[in-house]
Write a protein that holds these residues in place. Structure first.
Motif, mmCIF file in Angstrom:
data_model
loop_
_atom_site.group_PDB
_atom_site.id
_atom_site.type_symbol
_atom_site.label_atom_id
_atom_site.label_comp_id
_atom_site.label_asym_id
_atom_site.label_seq_id
_atom_site.Cartn_x
_atom_site.Cartn_y
_atom_site.Cartn_z
ATOM 1 N N PRO A 5 3.404 1.778 -7.854
ATOM 2 C CA PRO A 5 4.670 1.160 -8.268
ATOM 3 C C PRO A 5 5.324 1.856 -9.463
ATOM 4 C CG PRO A 5 2.984 -0.507 -7.908
ATOM 5 C CD PRO A 5 2.282 0.815 -7.876
ATOM 6 N N LYS A 6 6.609 2.112 -9.309
ATOM 7 C CA LYS A 6 7.429 2.614 -10.413
ATOM 8 C C LYS A 6 8.463 1.582 -10.832
ATOM 9 C CE LYS A 6 6.974 7.474 -9.015
ATOM 10 N NZ LYS A 6 7.713 8.693 -8.596
ATOM 11 N N ASN B 122 12.032 -2.260 2.225
ATOM 12 C CA ASN B 122 12.850 -1.053 2.187
ATOM 13 C C ASN B 122 12.926 -0.434 0.795
ATOM 14 O OD1 ASN B 122 13.526 -0.927 4.912
ATOM 15 N ND2 ASN B 122 15.272 -2.308 4.669
ATOM 16 N N ARG B 123 12.350 -1.116 -0.175
ATOM 17 C CA ARG B 123 12.313 -0.572 -1.527
ATOM 18 C C ARG B 123 11.090 0.329 -1.664
ATOM 19 N NH1 ARG B 123 16.122 -2.923 -4.315
ATOM 20 N NH2 ARG B 123 15.382 -1.984 -6.245
ATOM 21 N N GLU B 124 11.262 1.466 -2.299
ATOM 22 C CA GLU B 124 10.179 2.427 -2.431
ATOM 23 C C GLU B 124 9.491 2.290 -3.791
ATOM 24 O OE1 GLU B 124 11.612 6.336 -1.725
ATOM 25 O OE2 GLU B 124 12.189 5.948 0.352
ATOM 26 N N VAL C 244 6.155 -9.309 3.575
ATOM 27 C CA VAL C 244 5.879 -8.151 2.712
ATOM 28 C C VAL C 244 4.417 -7.750 2.833
ATOM 29 C CG1 VAL C 244 5.943 -7.249 0.353
ATOM 30 C CG2 VAL C 244 7.704 -8.858 1.117
ATOM 31 N N ILE C 245 3.520 -8.740 2.838
ATOM 32 C CA ILE C 245 2.088 -8.445 2.929
ATOM 33 C C ILE C 245 1.733 -7.859 4.293
ATOM 34 C CG2 ILE C 245 -0.225 -9.467 2.944
ATOM 35 C CD1 ILE C 245 0.747 -11.476 0.879
ATOM 36 N N THR C 246 2.218 -8.491 5.353
ATOM 37 C CA THR C 246 1.801 -8.068 6.691
ATOM 38 C C THR C 246 2.402 -6.736 7.107
ATOM 39 O OG1 THR C 246 3.562 -9.449 7.648
ATOM 40 C CG2 THR C 246 1.361 -10.413 7.499
ATOM 41 N N GLU C 247 3.459 -6.297 6.459
ATOM 42 C CA GLU C 247 4.010 -4.973 6.749
ATOM 43 C C GLU C 247 3.165 -3.867 6.120
ATOM 44 O OE1 GLU C 247 6.587 -3.714 8.597
ATOM 45 O OE2 GLU C 247 6.699 -5.717 9.487
ATOM 46 N N HIS C 248 2.316 -4.213 5.170
ATOM 47 C CA HIS C 248 1.381 -3.259 4.555
ATOM 48 C C HIS C 248 2.100 -2.046 3.957
ATOM 49 C CE1 HIS C 248 -1.642 -5.685 6.429
ATOM 50 N NE2 HIS C 248 -1.341 -5.291 7.649
ATOM 51 N N LYS C 249 3.154 -2.302 3.204
ATOM 52 C CA LYS C 249 3.885 -1.193 2.588
ATOM 53 C C LYS C 249 3.846 -1.231 1.063
ATOM 54 C CE LYS C 249 7.195 -0.448 6.352
ATOM 55 N NZ LYS C 249 8.637 -0.425 6.735
ATOM 56 N N LEU C 250 3.819 -2.449 0.486
ATOM 57 C CA LEU C 250 3.947 -2.584 -0.959
ATOM 58 C C LEU C 250 2.848 -3.474 -1.528
ATOM 59 C CD1 LEU C 250 7.784 -3.308 -1.167
ATOM 60 C CD2 LEU C 250 6.673 -1.093 -1.513
ATOM 61 N N PRO C 251 2.388 -3.216 -2.748
ATOM 62 C CA PRO C 251 1.480 -4.145 -3.424
ATOM 63 C C PRO C 251 2.222 -5.435 -3.792
ATOM 64 C CG PRO C 251 1.419 -1.950 -4.432
ATOM 65 C CD PRO C 251 2.602 -1.987 -3.531
ATOM 66 N N VAL C 252 1.510 -6.556 -3.713
ATOM 67 C CA VAL C 252 2.094 -7.855 -4.045
ATOM 68 C C VAL C 252 1.191 -8.555 -5.065
ATOM 69 C CG1 VAL C 252 2.835 -10.099 -3.166
ATOM 70 C CG2 VAL C 252 3.112 -8.046 -1.742
ATOM 71 N N PHE C 253 1.778 -8.973 -6.185
ATOM 72 C CA PHE C 253 1.078 -9.725 -7.236
ATOM 73 C C PHE C 253 1.405 -11.197 -7.046
ATOM 74 C CE2 PHE C 253 1.037 -11.874 -11.311
ATOM 75 C CZ PHE C 253 -0.057 -11.364 -11.996
#
Length: 273
Positions: free
Chosen positions: A151-152, A232-234, A260-269
């Motif tokens: 994450p940036k 869609n956010r990088e 968001v979780i099930t797409e397996h693209k981004l970390p989620v807190f």
């Protein structure tokens, strides 16, 4: 120094989860405790620790699985030494089940789990087992895919609830170094209103912790489109809360965070009281 609890399904090693812990260690040294659980075969393994009647059930670990777990523990230790990470492995983890994981989370700052590998045997879905982990954990949880960009930027999910504010504060308290990154406070509309709940208060709070802060109101249907917008956010991390311990996370039960979780693209807190 923070204590990071890194949980693995004993027969599946999540490189994504480990890499996130390694990245955090490079940002600021941490202690990483590895917990290697037997394969998840039931969604109600918390129950015997909660005083429910009936026989105690702990999933059996076959001999082959035990050997795989030993190999994964060895891999974890080797990687920690390679990257100069202080680490612990509790020797009783071959008997681990969800109640033991819950007890471990009480003494950790954050739990990291892999959203793909950890639940591979359960069809890769956001299932009741994951619901239980997110609901019962006594520390915030970071759900990490196997392949992602570190994450940036941060996206703070705010809907005016006390739980969303609690999650934002926990993220800022635990990761002040990440709070320095560009951060977007996203307000999810409810009941068609366009007013940011407690706008002065939330601005005063978040501006103290997030030095590069932007506020954004989403007028889309959050239940239908937020997951797509977020995924869609990088190189981003989503920060979200839940509505207390009396029920499973409302945000997770809906598609708001689940997608968001099930797409397996981004970390989620995710954090809850």
């Amino acid at each position: 120094m923070k204590k990071i609890l890194l949980a693995f399904d004993g027969t599946h090693f999540s490189n994504g989860a480990f890499e996130f812990a390694r990245w955090l260690n490079e940002t600021e040294p941490v202690l990483v405790t590895g917990a290697f659980l037997p394969q998840a075969q039931a969604a109600n393994m918390w129950s015997y620790a909660d005083g429910m009647s009936g026989p105690m059930f702990v999933p059996l670990v076959e001999e082959r699985d035990t050997e795989v777990m030993k190999a994964n523990i060895s891999k974890f230790e080797t990687l920690c030494r390679k990257h100069n990470i202080e680490y612990r492995v509790h020797e009783d983890t071959f008997d681990f089940a969800l109640p033991e994981l819950k007890a471990e989370t009480r003494f950790a700052d954050v739990l990291i789990i892999g959203s793909e590998v950890f639940y591979e045997n359960l069809g890769g879905k956001l299932n009741d087992y994951l619901h239980d982990v997110l609901h019962k954990a006594e520390c915030p949880v970071i759900v990490v895919p196997e392949n992602y960009a570190f994450p940036k930027t941060n996206v703070l999910c705010y809907d005016g609830s006390d739980s969303s504010v609690y999650a934002i504060k926990q993220f800022a308290y635990i990761f002040p170094e990440l709070a320095k990154q560009p951060t977007m406070l996203v307000y999810i509309h409810k009941d068609g209103t366009n007013n940011l709940p407690q706008q002065v208060n939330i601005e005063e709070l978040t501006a103290r912790h997030f030095s590069d802060l932007t506020l954004m109101k989403l007028d889309m249907s959050a239940d239908k489109h937020f997951g797509t917008w977020m995924n869609n956010r990088e190189a981003a991390m989503l920060v979200a809360g839940s509505f207390g311990r009396s029920a499973l996370s409302e945000l997770v039960r809906k598609s708001l965070v689940k997608d968001v979780i099930t797409e397996h693209k981004l970390p989620v807190f995710i954090a809850h009281r």
